[in-house]
Design an enzyme around this catalytic site. Structure first.
Site, PDB file in Angstrom:
ATOM      1  N   LYS A 151       0.798  -1.222   0.000  1.00 26.95           N
ATOM      2  CA  LYS A 151       0.000   0.000   0.000  1.00 26.95           C
ATOM      3  C   LYS A 151       0.837   1.281   0.000  1.00 26.95           C
ATOM      4  O   LYS A 151       0.294   2.362  -0.207  1.00 26.95           O
ATOM      5  CB  LYS A 151      -0.968  -0.015   1.173  1.00 26.95           C
ATOM      6  N   SER A 191      -2.670 -12.966   3.750  1.00 26.83           N
ATOM      7  CA  SER A 191      -3.117 -12.722   2.369  1.00 26.83           C
ATOM      8  C   SER A 191      -2.085 -13.240   1.377  1.00 26.83           C
ATOM      9  O   SER A 191      -2.428 -13.681   0.273  1.00 26.83           O
ATOM     10  CB  SER A 191      -3.427 -11.238   2.127  1.00 26.83           C
TER      11      SER A 191
HETATM   12  N1  PMP Z   1      -3.128  -7.999   1.628  1.00 27.61           N
HETATM   13  C1  PMP Z   1      -3.080  -7.109   2.621  1.00 27.61           C
HETATM   14  C2  PMP Z   1      -2.361  -7.474   3.876  1.00 27.61           C
HETATM   15  C3  PMP Z   1      -3.712  -5.866   2.477  1.00 27.61           C
HETATM   16  O1  PMP Z   1      -3.676  -4.960   3.485  1.00 27.61           O
HETATM   17  C4  PMP Z   1      -4.405  -5.587   1.276  1.00 27.61           C
HETATM   18  C5  PMP Z   1      -5.138  -4.292   1.133  1.00 27.61           C
HETATM   19  N2  PMP Z   1      -6.374  -4.288   1.811  1.00 27.61           N
HETATM   20  C6  PMP Z   1      -4.451  -6.551   0.269  1.00 27.61           C
HETATM   21  C7  PMP Z   1      -3.779  -7.743   0.482  1.00 27.61           C
HETATM   22  C8  PMP Z   1      -5.246  -6.383  -0.993  1.00 27.61           C
HETATM   23  O2  PMP Z   1      -4.829  -5.352  -1.828  1.00 27.61           O
HETATM   24  P1  PMP Z   1      -5.880  -4.569  -2.722  1.00 27.61           P
HETATM   25  O3  PMP Z   1      -6.629  -3.637  -1.820  1.00 27.61           O
HETATM   26  O4  PMP Z   1      -5.044  -3.842  -3.714  1.00 27.61           O
HETATM   27  O5  PMP Z   1      -6.814  -5.551  -3.352  1.00 27.61           O
END
Ligand code: PMP
Length: 326
Positions: free
Chosen positions: A46, A274
């Site tokens: 991010k 994630s």
């Molecule tokens: N993994 C983590 C740990 C995140 O904080 C995020 C963002 N919410 C994502 C994956 C997913 O990214 P995106 O918002 O670009 O789909």
């Protein structure tokens, strides 16, 4: 382009240009590569959108120097925006649902931002609503709103995707990524399909999340422990374009957790849930391609490991599945 081989003026110059590393639990014929986003200064993917969105919004005059950025966020976006905001002369306020990791909230505060909590049971929707109310109360305040702002996906179209294509000399067969806002996947998918219209695109969500409803399915909604991806309200996921996606893959918390532990113990990756989910899905696409069940334009699969497990130690990320609080 950042080279990391000469002195840099600001921490903002260290955003992006992260390493792309082979995931060894994938077939040799169709290797998986992961973009290691914890190498960014705020230690997550991010940071890219924090820098990119604020720079563009200042250029466009959406906000002036000294103005306030207010964002509903699960945490990593807050950290990314906070890093950029201070360096660009802006104030930052974040609205975070209570259940999200305390480490992230402490880091946002340390970076000079104000953190406001909303009740867990109101979800991201509650945080979005509160952020809008706050923006109405303040002068020169904007809500970048990562869930609907095209600059979010554009940041990945402009940085993440070209870096991957350069590293692999354009030979990218599939793009696999977890979807929270879906900015990461959409930016990469758009870029990849422009280079090679046949690029296979796989969106990843936790079981219990409702992204599959975009594909006409009727998934069963449930709570999940995997943090940062998934949705309970697809109407908030305005960036997600089903036309750019071949498959939406749900990964069970238990499988994501097994995989994040395997990635640490076998491959040396200190990544979070994630990334575990993305790795499960990416390896699966690679296995299916290797056995001829999925056709890819090139023999490679690319995914993103969005952040580090160190951010979730207080939630017992490396304990047993049952003890992991998620
Ligand atoms: N993994 C983590 C740990 C995140 O904080 C995020 C963002 N919410 C994502 C994956 C997913 O990214 P995106 O918002 O670009 O789909």
């Amino acid at each position: 382009m950042t080279t990391h081989r000469e002195p840099l003026d600001s921490v903002l110059d260290t955003v992006g240009e992260t390493p792309l590393v082979r995931v060894h639990g994938s077939p040799d014929e169709v290797p998986v590569y992961a973009k290691l986003e914890s190498f960014n200064p705020g230690a997550s993917v991010k940071d890219r959108i924090g820098k990119y969105m604020l720079e563009r919004m200042l250029e466009r005059g959406d906000i002036g120097e000294g103005g306030t950025v207010i964002e509903p966020t699960a945490g990593n976006t807050g950290i990314g925006i906070a890093v950029a905001a201070r360096q660009l002369g802006l104030q930052a306020v974040f609205v975070v649902p209570e259940r999200f990791s305390k480490e992230k909230q402490q880091l946002m505060a340390a970076l000079g931002a104000e953190v406001i909590n909303t009740p867990t049971d109101e979800g991201m929707g509650g945080a979005i609503e509160r952020a809008r109310e706050l923006a109405d109360e303040l002068d020169d305040a904007v809500v970048p709103q990562q869930f609907s702002n095209p600059l979010n996906a554009e940041a990945h179209y402009a940085t993440t995707a070209p870096e991957i294509f350069e590293a692999l000399d354009g030979e990218v067969g599939a793009v696999v990524a977890g979807c929270g806002t879906a900015g990461t996947l959409m930016g990469m998918a758009r870029y990849a399909r422009e280079q090679e219209p046949g690029t296979y695109v796989c969106a990843v969500e936790p079981e219990g999340s409702l992204y599959r409803s975009f594909a006409g399915d009727d998934p069963e909604e449930a709570e999940y422990k995997t943090e940062g991806i998934g949705t309970h309200d697809p109407t908030t996921n305005e960036l997600f374009d089903p036309e750019l996606v071949d498959e939406i893959r749900a990964v069970a918390d238990r499988d994501a957790h097994d995989e994040l532990k395997r990635l640490a113990s076998e491959e040396g990756h200190l990544v979070a849930s994630s990334a575990g989910a993305a790795s499960v899905a990416a390896r699966d696409v690679a296995e299916r391609a290797a056995s001829g069940d999925v056709e890819l334009p090139h023999d490679s699969v690319v995914t993103v490991f969005p952040d580090s497990s160190e951010r979730y130690l207080s939630k017992g990320i490396y304990r047993s599945f049952e003890e992991w609080e998620g």
